[in-house]
Design an enzyme around this catalytic site. Structure first.
Site, short mmCIF file in Angstrom:
data_model
loop_
_atom_site.label_atom_id
_atom_site.label_comp_id
_atom_site.label_asym_id
_atom_site.label_seq_id
_atom_site.Cartn_x
_atom_site.Cartn_y
_atom_site.Cartn_z
CD GLU A 44 -2.84 -1.08 2.42
OE1 GLU A 44 -3.85 -1.79 2.36
OE2 GLU A 44 -2.54 -0.42 3.43
CG ASN A 45 2.08 5.25 -1.77
OD1 ASN A 45 1.59 6.36 -1.61
ND2 ASN A 45 3.36 5.05 -2.02
CB ALA A 46 0.13 7.70 2.37
CB CYS A 53 -3.43 -6.21 -5.95
SG CYS A 53 -4.70 -4.94 -5.86
CD GLU A 55 -4.83 -10.47 -6.48
OE1 GLU A 55 -4.18 -9.67 -5.77
OE2 GLU A 55 -6.08 -10.52 -6.47
#
EC number: 3.5.4.5
Length: 133
Positions: A44-46, A53, A55
């Protein structure tokens, strides 16, 4: 392939996910016909948009390492969900581009094996390079 072994491998891999915002871990292992594995987790990133993802992390590695859709035996996916945690729309489109439509996918959740599917099950009437003709 043993579902219990795959599930245990996914549960270990999920701990590598970087999910400080959603706390929703995704792990993906692509099992190749030659016995090798390619792994991916969500990162993730802010700013959210740069988030990738599990996948897509795994399938990007598939391409980077010089493999293609014909080398893949199984795609196994784990999500921190109680039901079937299927690939998101962006992942579905990416996977249909880089894997075979009849690719076997095993999905696991926090408790168990959720089911076996094919990629085309998740993206019927998909948009592919043949549509660009």
């Amino acid at each position: 392939m043993d579902k219990n072994k795959v599930y245990e491998e996914l549960k270990v891999l999920r701990t590598n996910a970087y999910v400080p915002y959603s706390k929703f871990r995704v792990a993906c292992i692509i099992y190749l016909k030659n016995g090798k594995k390619i792994e991916g987790v969500n990162v993730e990133n802010a700013a959210y948009n740069p988030t990738i993802c599990g996948e897509r992390t795994a399938v990007s590695q598939l391409v980077t390492q010089g493999y293609n859709k014909d080398d893949v035996e199984l795609l196994a996916l784990y999500t921190d969900s109680e039901g079937v945690g299927s690939p998101c729309g962006t992942c579905r489109q990416t996977l249909i581009e880089l894997l075979n439509p009849d690719q076997k996918i095993w999905i696991f959740n926090i408790n168990e094996f959720s089911g076996e599917y094919t990629l085309e099950y998740f993206l019927p009437l998909s948009f592919t390079k043949t549509d660009l003709g």
